[in-house]
Write a protein that holds these residues in place. Structure first.
Motif, PDB file in Angstrom:
ATOM      1  N   ALA A  68       0.859  -1.165  -0.037  1.00 29.85           N
ATOM      2  CA  ALA A  68       0.060   0.029   0.008  1.00 29.85           C
ATOM      3  C   ALA A  68       0.815   1.228  -0.086  1.00 29.85           C
ATOM      4  N   ASP A  69       1.871   1.188   0.570  1.00 33.74           N
ATOM      5  CA  ASP A  69       2.893   2.204   1.020  1.00 33.74           C
ATOM      6  C   ASP A  69       3.500   2.615  -0.341  1.00 33.74           C
ATOM      7  N   LYS A  70       3.889   1.555  -1.231  1.00 28.04           N
ATOM      8  CA  LYS A  70       4.369   1.737  -2.359  1.00 28.04           C
ATOM      9  C   LYS A  70       3.238   2.120  -3.792  1.00 28.04           C
ATOM     10  N   GLY A  71       2.004   2.332  -3.301  1.00 23.82           N
ATOM     11  CA  GLY A  71       0.977   2.412  -4.030  1.00 23.82           C
ATOM     12  C   GLY A  71       0.637   1.382  -5.089  1.00 23.82           C
ATOM     13  N   ASP A  72       0.998   0.189  -4.706  1.00 27.46           N
ATOM     14  CA  ASP A  72       0.421  -1.142  -5.507  1.00 27.46           C
ATOM     15  C   ASP A  72      -0.777  -1.688  -4.689  1.00 27.46           C
ATOM     16  N   GLU A  73      -1.938  -1.026  -5.138  1.00 25.73           N
ATOM     17  CA  GLU A  73      -3.142  -1.480  -4.629  1.00 25.73           C
ATOM     18  C   GLU A  73      -3.479  -2.912  -4.787  1.00 25.73           C
ATOM     19  N   ASP A 140      -5.029   3.735   0.087  1.00 25.43           N
ATOM     20  CA  ASP A 140      -3.790   4.907   0.600  1.00 25.43           C
ATOM     21  C   ASP A 140      -3.843   5.152   2.034  1.00 25.43           C
ATOM     22  N   GLY A 143      -0.783   3.208   5.853  1.00 24.52           N
ATOM     23  CA  GLY A 143       0.875   3.678   5.469  1.00 24.52           C
ATOM     24  C   GLY A 143       1.931   3.218   6.727  1.00 24.52           C
ATOM     25  N   ARG A 161      -6.339  13.128   4.183  1.00 27.21           N
ATOM     26  CA  ARG A 161      -5.270  12.087   3.798  1.00 27.21           C
ATOM     27  C   ARG A 161      -3.845  12.411   3.945  1.00 27.21           C
ATOM     28  N   ARG A 164       1.613  11.147   7.763  1.00 29.21           N
ATOM     29  CA  ARG A 164       2.704  10.642   7.102  1.00 29.21           C
ATOM     30  C   ARG A 164       3.575   9.999   8.074  1.00 29.21           C
TER      31      ARG A 164
END
Length: 209
Positions: A68-73, A140, A143, A161, A164
């Motif tokens: 998820a952190d890498k944006g790979d949903e 997203d 995190g 959102r 961080r």
């Protein structure tokens, strides 16, 4: 108890280890039992064998947060689905320990697990809670702390959102580090400008001679 509550199970388990710092608090059956929080009846099922099993589930849950952190949903969902298939739960309507002013039950969704061991029960609840959070709020919202070397997991519940960091402590530490970095950069630039000015003055003085 709302389903969102159960997502904290996943965060607690993932954050029992800090790989970048070489720290791992999940070293005994007592540590396993502490992860259950107020769910003491489930905690009592834990045995020494659950320490190793909990660590295995922890690695898989961290992989969900990393994806998820890498944006790979897609990968995050696939990894979480594999946990849901392996550790199923039975949703039930419950009203225990919750009453309104008239003494009537406050009905809510409860996740009932029927595990063969403590790990299965915890993993089922953690995976279902995380799945609820993911589908309700978005991938997203899962995190990993940006305050190196922390990398603790967190669930972003901010309205914009913008989260961080895993805690106020890490946010403060990161802000202080960024402030000091800016000051060093300003000092370096000031020093470079001063050296350039001195060179120009010396060259001018030599030319006048």
């Amino acid at each position: 108890m709302e389903l969102a509550y159960y997502s904290d199970y996943a965060v607690r388990l993932v954050n029992s280890e800090e790989p970048a710092r070489g720290k791992d608090s999940l070293t005994s059956v007592e540590a396993v039992r502490e992860l259950f929080g107020a769910n003491q009846s489930a905690a009592r099922r834990a045995t020494d064998a659950d320490v190793t099993r909990f660590r295995s589930v922890r690695a898989r849950l961290r992989s969900v947060f990393e994806a998820a952190d890498k944006g790979d949903e897609t990968l995050a969902v696939d990894l979480l689905n594999s946990l849901l298939l392996e550790f199923p739960v039975s949703p039930q309507i419950s009203g225990h320990d919750h009453r309104d002013d008239d003494g009537r039950p406050l009905w809510h969704m409860h996740l009932a697990d029927h595990p063969s061991n403590a790990t299965s029960g915890f993993a089922a609840i953690a995976a279902m809670g995380l799945a609820f959070h993911l589908t309700e709020y978005g991938v997203d919202r899962l995190g990993l702390c940006e305050a190196a070397p922390c990398r603790n997991a967190y669930l972003d519940t901010s309205t914009n959102r913008s989260r961080r960091y895993c805690s106020d402590r890490c946010a403060t530490r990161a802000n202080v580090a960024a402030y000091r970095a800016r000051k060093r950069l300003e000092a370096d630039r000031s020093g470079s400008t001063g050296l350039a000015a001195d060179s120009t003055q010396r060259a001018s003085a030599n030319g006048e001679r």
